[in-house]
Design a protein around this motif. Structure first.
Motif, PDB file in Angstrom:
ATOM      1  N   LEU A 105      20.862  11.614  -9.517  1.00 31.12           N
ATOM      2  CA  LEU A 105      20.454  11.846  -8.128  1.00 31.12           C
ATOM      3  C   LEU A 105      18.953  12.088  -8.001  1.00 31.12           C
ATOM      4  N   ILE A 106      18.380  12.856  -8.934  1.00 32.50           N
ATOM      5  CA  ILE A 106      16.968  13.225  -8.829  1.00 32.50           C
ATOM      6  C   ILE A 106      16.062  12.002  -8.904  1.00 32.50           C
ATOM      7  N   ALA A 107      16.388  11.050  -9.798  1.00 34.27           N
ATOM      8  CA  ALA A 107      15.531   9.871  -9.957  1.00 34.27           C
ATOM      9  C   ALA A 107      15.364   9.086  -8.654  1.00 34.27           C
ATOM     10  N   PRO A 108      16.467   8.715  -7.976  1.00 37.01           N
ATOM     11  CA  PRO A 108      16.274   8.018  -6.693  1.00 37.01           C
ATOM     12  C   PRO A 108      15.633   8.880  -5.619  1.00 37.01           C
ATOM     13  N   LEU A 109      15.847  10.207  -5.666  1.00 34.48           N
ATOM     14  CA  LEU A 109      15.203  11.081  -4.696  1.00 34.48           C
ATOM     15  C   LEU A 109      13.687  11.093  -4.884  1.00 34.48           C
ATOM     16  N   LEU A 110      13.237  11.123  -6.140  1.00 33.73           N
ATOM     17  CA  LEU A 110      11.804  11.086  -6.397  1.00 33.73           C
ATOM     18  C   LEU A 110      11.205   9.762  -5.936  1.00 33.73           C
ATOM     19  N   PHE A 111      11.904   8.666  -6.229  1.00 35.66           N
ATOM     20  CA  PHE A 111      11.413   7.354  -5.782  1.00 35.66           C
ATOM     21  C   PHE A 111      11.356   7.292  -4.258  1.00 35.66           C
ATOM     22  N   SER A 112      12.397   7.807  -3.618  1.00 31.11           N
ATOM     23  CA  SER A 112      12.431   7.795  -2.157  1.00 31.11           C
ATOM     24  C   SER A 112      11.336   8.665  -1.572  1.00 31.11           C
ATOM     25  N   SER A 113      11.049   9.788  -2.214  1.00 34.56           N
ATOM     26  CA  SER A 113      10.006  10.679  -1.695  1.00 34.56           C
ATOM     27  C   SER A 113       8.636  10.004  -1.742  1.00 34.56           C
ATOM     28  N   ILE A 114       8.387   9.198  -2.788  1.00 32.31           N
ATOM     29  CA  ILE A 114       7.129   8.457  -2.872  1.00 32.31           C
ATOM     30  C   ILE A 114       7.029   7.452  -1.733  1.00 32.31           C
ATOM     31  N   VAL A 115       8.098   6.679  -1.549  1.00 31.67           N
ATOM     32  CA  VAL A 115       8.106   5.654  -0.499  1.00 31.67           C
ATOM     33  C   VAL A 115       7.935   6.295   0.873  1.00 31.67           C
ATOM     34  N   LEU A 116       8.642   7.400   1.114  1.00 32.35           N
ATOM     35  CA  LEU A 116       8.566   8.056   2.420  1.00 32.35           C
ATOM     36  C   LEU A 116       7.185   8.655   2.677  1.00 32.35           C
ATOM     37  N   PHE A 117       6.567   9.207   1.643  1.00 34.17           N
ATOM     38  CA  PHE A 117       5.224   9.778   1.829  1.00 34.17           C
ATOM     39  C   PHE A 117       4.234   8.682   2.214  1.00 34.17           C
ATOM     40  N   ALA A 167       5.937  15.183   6.702  1.00 38.23           N
ATOM     41  CA  ALA A 167       7.009  15.137   7.695  1.00 38.23           C
ATOM     42  C   ALA A 167       8.044  14.079   7.333  1.00 38.23           C
ATOM     43  N   PHE A 168       7.604  12.996   6.732  1.00 39.33           N
ATOM     44  CA  PHE A 168       8.530  11.933   6.345  1.00 39.33           C
ATOM     45  C   PHE A 168       9.359  12.310   5.112  1.00 39.33           C
ATOM     46  N   GLU A 169       9.070  13.491   4.531  1.00 35.38           N
ATOM     47  CA  GLU A 169       9.886  13.978   3.410  1.00 35.38           C
ATOM     48  C   GLU A 169      11.092  14.780   3.893  1.00 35.38           C
ATOM     49  N   ILE A 170      11.260  14.908   5.190  1.00 32.15           N
ATOM     50  CA  ILE A 170      12.367  15.701   5.732  1.00 32.15           C
ATOM     51  C   ILE A 170      13.729  15.228   5.229  1.00 32.15           C
ATOM     52  N   PRO A 171      14.005  13.915   5.168  1.00 37.84           N
ATOM     53  CA  PRO A 171      15.315  13.506   4.638  1.00 37.84           C
ATOM     54  C   PRO A 171      15.568  14.004   3.221  1.00 37.84           C
ATOM     55  N   ILE A 172      14.520  13.999   2.381  1.00 33.87           N
ATOM     56  CA  ILE A 172      14.683  14.455   1.000  1.00 33.87           C
ATOM     57  C   ILE A 172      15.011  15.945   0.976  1.00 33.87           C
ATOM     58  N   ALA A 173      14.263  16.731   1.760  1.00 37.66           N
ATOM     59  CA  ALA A 173      14.519  18.175   1.809  1.00 37.66           C
ATOM     60  C   ALA A 173      15.924  18.465   2.339  1.00 37.66           C
ATOM     61  N   THR A 174      16.339  17.721   3.356  1.00 32.30           N
ATOM     62  CA  THR A 174      17.672  17.921   3.926  1.00 32.30           C
ATOM     63  C   THR A 174      18.761  17.589   2.916  1.00 32.30           C
TER      64      THR A 174
END
Length: 247
Positions: A105-117, A167-174
């Motif tokens: 789970l963490i690996a895709p979350l980190l990738f998603s956080s980069i894209v969202l930022f 602000a675009f990291e909100i989905p990751i935090a949620t």
């Protein structure tokens, strides 16, 4: 020295080494970009410069600003460029302490956080900047020639970049809150009215004092919250199923 203290010191040494690697990468990227510092600043300032009236331009009210401001812009951009490496170092540091299902789970979350930022920064540059600068400049009296200071503009631009990027990291935090069991998706959904009010309050604090920029930050934050709740509900259910299958 006890056995318990030894691993703690080893972790501190590893953390120091990873922070040092991160700093060296940022410096290396900055060194490559430094010769183009003025061009980089022109690119960052283009949404404003393109809307200034004919004969107007940006000014420097401090002697050192023409030299330091482009280099400050370049250094911040170097850090933004190095974010994938920064997050990889974070991932490599915590990965040994994670379970198998947590690593997946963490690996895709980190990738998603980069894209969202990066998506948040792009949204600020290509959508928010043109709208708010057009609004500010058009609202000036015809007898007033708008000539912004280059350092003040950079401070505003960086503030908006960070605001929209985080602000675009909100989905990751949620998703992390739901996945970790701190709060359920149902509880977050019930708090939706409070979340909407909080989004507009944060938009008011982090953006210039105009309705346009506040709304352009608050509405995406709310929509991203809804996305996080949706995927958090799905990930939490999948996580429970994986845990029940483990011996």
């Amino acid at each position: 020295m006890t056995d318990r203290e030894q691993p703690f010191i080893e972790h501190l040494i590893e953390l120091r080494d990873r922070l040092l690697k991160t700093l060296l990468v940022v410096i290396a990227i900055f060194a490559c970009m430094a010769p183009f510092a003025n061009e980089i600043y022109d690119f960052v300032a283009d949404p404003l410069q393109a809307r200034l009236t004919e004969g107007a331009g940006m000014i420097a009210t401090e002697v050192t600003s023409p030299f330091l401001t482009p280099f400050k812009t370049t250094f911040v951009l170097a850090f933004f460029t190095a974010i994938p490496f920064v997050l990889y170092q974070f991932w490599a540091f915590i990965a040994p302490g994670l379970y198998k299902h947590e690593k997946r789970l963490i690996a895709p979350l980190l990738f998603s956080s980069i894209v969202l930022f990066y998506a948040g920064m792009a949204f600020a540059y290509y959508v928010v900047f043109p709208l708010i600068f057009e609004f500010f400049i058009s609202s000036a009296d015809a007898d007033i020639k708008v000539m912004p200071d280059i350092r003040m503009y950079l401070d505003l631009a960086l503030k908006l970049f960070f605001a929209f990027g985080f602000a675009f990291e909100i989905p990751i935090a949620t998703i992390v809150l739901i996945w970790s069991g701190v709060v359920s998706a149902q509880d977050l959904a019930k708090k939706r009215p409070y979340v909407i009010v909080a989004c507009f309050a944060i938009g008011m604090l982090l953006t210039p004092p105009d309705v346009i920029s506040q709304t352009l930050l608050a509405v995406p934050m709310w929509l991203l919250f809804e996305i996080g709740v949706f995927f958090g509900r799905w990930i939490r259910r999948g996580n429970r199923e994986e845990l029940s299958e483990e011996p």
